[in-house]
Design an enzyme around this catalytic site. Structure first.
Site, PDB file in Angstrom:
ATOM      1  N   ASP A 279       2.103  -3.035  -3.683  1.00 37.32           N
ATOM      2  CA  ASP A 279       1.693  -2.820  -2.295  1.00 37.32           C
ATOM      3  C   ASP A 279       1.170  -4.129  -1.701  1.00 37.32           C
ATOM      4  OD1 ASP A 279       0.451  -2.015   0.114  1.00 37.32           O
ATOM      5  OD2 ASP A 279      -0.061  -0.054  -0.714  1.00 37.32           O
TER       6      ASP A 279
ATOM      7  N   HIS B  86       4.281  -0.754  -0.247  1.00 32.76           N
ATOM      8  CA  HIS B  86       3.716   0.087   0.808  1.00 32.76           C
ATOM      9  C   HIS B  86       4.842   0.745   1.613  1.00 32.76           C
ATOM     10  CE1 HIS B  86       0.026   0.887   3.151  1.00 32.76           C
ATOM     11  NE2 HIS B  86       0.837   0.984   4.187  1.00 32.76           N
TER      12      HIS B  86
END
Length: 236
Positions: free
Chosen positions: A174, A205
């Site tokens: 992420d 993400h």
């Protein structure tokens, strides 16, 4: 296809809109779908429609209504991505918790004249993932799920207040929640009796977005299957 319904604020001094998708027949429970920074866009509406197809009443409140009601942005369009980050910078997540709590109350009473639904869960993405954690700590939501929630590592002091089950999906690559933040979440929540953490190696993400370049099909299906099982267990 769903429709927009009005929800009174927690204080009762204003109203905001929510997208509502109804199942065929009586809902087994209700699920609040908590938006990303892109508003109640086609992807969020699709998630609601998917939960309705599985037998849930699904409700997505417009959480940016105080800034600009009704936005629908695309993460793959750079100008719209930057616009969304601008809204995120202005947004007070405490307002979001209040609006979600108002939505919980409205669902249980009967949103838009529909029959009330006692069991209410929430699933959120990005900003919504952060709010899913906050709602788990600050409200009586029956079960919560957060996907790639941001800044949770900064709110671990609230974890003692989590009274009902919480599931967090954490992509290890992420770019908005780095390794140190992920490590803090694992250290702070890994042994919490009401919290379940799942890591997704190499995913970034937004991997469970319904549309666009961010989606990873295998990862999204794995996480969504876990979410469905979690709600089946805890909203029964």
């Amino acid at each position: 296809m769903g429709a927009m319904y009005s929800v009174a604020t927690f204080e009762g001094d204003a109203h905001f809109q929510a997208y509502v998708a109804q199942p065929d027949g009586s809902p087994k429970a209700a699920i609040i779908v908590i938006q990303e920074i892109f508003g109640i866009n086609p992807g969020i509406r699709q998630k609601c429609d998917g939960w309705a197809a599985k037998g849930y009443l699904a409700v997505a409140p417009d959480l940016f209504w105080r800034i600009k009601p009704g936005i629908e942005l695309d993460a793959d369009v750079e100008a719209e991505l930057q616009e969304a980050f601008g809204y995120f910078g202005q947004y007070d997540p405490t307002d979001g918790v209040k609006d979600i709590e108002a939505t919980i109350r409205t669902i249980r009473a009967g949103i838009g004249g529909l029959p009330g639904v006692a069991k209410v869960g929430a699933v959120g993405y990005c900003l919504g993932g952060k709010l899913a954690y906050m709602v788990a700590a600050r409200t009586d939501i029956d079960a919560s799920v957060g996907y790639y929630g941001v800044m949770i590592d900064q709110m671990l002091g609230e974890s003692h207040a989590i009274a009902n089950p919480l599931l967090l999906h954490i992509p290890t690559a992420d770019h908005l929640v780095g390794p140190e933040a992920q490590a803090a979440v694992h250290a702070g929540l890994g042994d919490h009796p009401r919290v379940t953490l799942h890591d997704y190696e190499g995913l970034d993400h937004g991997f469970a977005a319904e549309h666009g370049a961010r989606r990873n099909e295998a990862g999204a299906q794995l996480a969504d299957g876990r979410t469905e099982a979690f709600f089946a267990e805890h909203l029964a």
